[in-house]
Design an enzyme around this catalytic site. Sequence first.
Site, PDB file in Angstrom:
ATOM      1  N   SER A  62      10.633  -2.143  -3.600  1.00  0.00           N
ATOM      2  CA  SER A  62      11.913  -2.675  -3.113  1.00  0.00           C
ATOM      3  C   SER A  62      12.151  -4.113  -3.551  1.00  0.00           C
ATOM      4  CB  SER A  62      11.968  -2.583  -1.584  1.00  0.00           C
ATOM      5  OG  SER A  62      11.882  -1.238  -1.192  1.00  0.00           O
ATOM      6  N   ASP A 262       6.864 -10.674   1.792  1.00  0.00           N
ATOM      7  CA  ASP A 262       7.406 -10.261   3.093  1.00  0.00           C
ATOM      8  C   ASP A 262       6.346  -9.878   4.114  1.00  0.00           C
ATOM      9  OD1 ASP A 262       6.916  -7.979   1.580  1.00  0.00           O
ATOM     10  OD2 ASP A 262       8.591  -6.850   2.405  1.00  0.00           O
TER      11      ASP A 262
END
Length: 511
Positions: A62, A262
Amino acid sequence: MAKKPVMLAILDGLGLSDHKDGNAFSLAKKPNLDKIFKEYPHTVLGASGLSVGLPDGQMGNSEVGHLNIGAGRIVYQALTRITKSIEDGDIFKNEALLKAIDNAKNNDSAIHFMGLLSDGGVHSHIDHLKGLIDFAAKSGVKKVYVHAFLDGRDTAPKSALTYIEDLEKHMAEVGVGSIATVSGRYYAMDRDKRWERIELAYNAMVLGKGEVATSPKEAVERSYHDNKTDEFVLPTVIEKDGKPVATIKSNDSVVFFNFRPDRARQITRAINDKEFDGFKRETLNLVFVTMTEYDSTIEGVEVAFKPESYVNTLGEYVSKQGKKQLRIAETEKYAHVTFFFNGGVEEPNQNEDRALIPSPKVATYDLKPEMSAYEVTDEVLKRIDSDEYDMIILNYANPDMVGHTGVIDAAVKAVETVDECLGKVMDKILEKNGALFITADHGNCEQMIDYSTGNPMTAHTTNLVPFAYIANDAKEKELREEGILADIAPTMLQSMGLEVPKEMTGKSLFK
């Protein structure tokens, strides 16, 4: 005057495969997507390997997908940069890493390498860890410890022992290094502020408290016996002669070798931020190195591979043209449509609105495959009706996040949910005489079975992803073949009647 919005809907983790077995996309009832692929111009795009700046054959993810889409050019990934640095020997001159090495030598203290023990290449790579251990060994550091986070998402669910054996063999060959703790990534790499998970990993690494085993192998096998796969291995302290092999102490050096930010931010903050209040913890004096910049606001860390900056990303360029844009996603993919899409920049562009829809609080998303797709859709329909936006970037997280669970029925439901939502969005965009582009950032839900073993597959794939153009003038348009994700931004700019900036090396997909 009503605007004609140009919208990109990213169906996260929805690739294309001719295999029907374990293919949630082909098994799903999806009248809207079927109609799109029958009646509107569509093509396929490369979303893995060299197409997105990764090593050849490496599955996309992603972060990489959104970076490439937003940049309108191939973005060479941290994985590729770090691997090259190790192969070229440049890593031995890296200032941040030298600081960690020198600190350990000068204080006769330890260097700890923490991160995801995996060759998945999404968050980390075991070859980088080996390169770092070689660096420590050549530099004469004797106390070298690894805090291994176990994968099972970007790798097979029960593959940890392979990586542990590989690492232990390498450490034996170079003569330094021991595994001090093991922890499933579910705990050590949480990104949803579930501080109780992070706390368990922290307690193992810093306090030497938690589950105990005499070897990493024992910890993993015990976990399998309890029906917990790699991802869910409870943080475990490895003991020798009844004492922890090592804990992170003041004056030690720590290198966090994950390169994707992240899922690395929370535990980095827990160890380093002075104002951290997620749970009670020690204040340590460390040289703490992060492989890449996880967040510019994290205090007291050194960054080994500083970010490269990208001029004229899609969002920045559209903003400079005086256009207004919206980014919308649920929590799980919000960073992707903002930070990553903007080339790793946290600050919104001028006239860039953002809508964050909370993801449901469930242990795993197979329990709620709809996630927050309906809420995302309701919000975006309202925003389209406001006639404020020239460009809208939306992400549906379901095919990826539910695909990762390996539960095929849930993934089918995830695809069906997204299809239903997409139908509403498509109708609204056509009503506004706008344009809707549909794509994905990488594959996942279209292959949920490992064809060689028949076991569930929870990782991403290297499959091509769809790209479609939906507009009232769509019949007059054709899309070319052999495109890549970097070609999407120039295509959207053409649709908006804007020139493509010279920094974008992607080429429009319109014939």
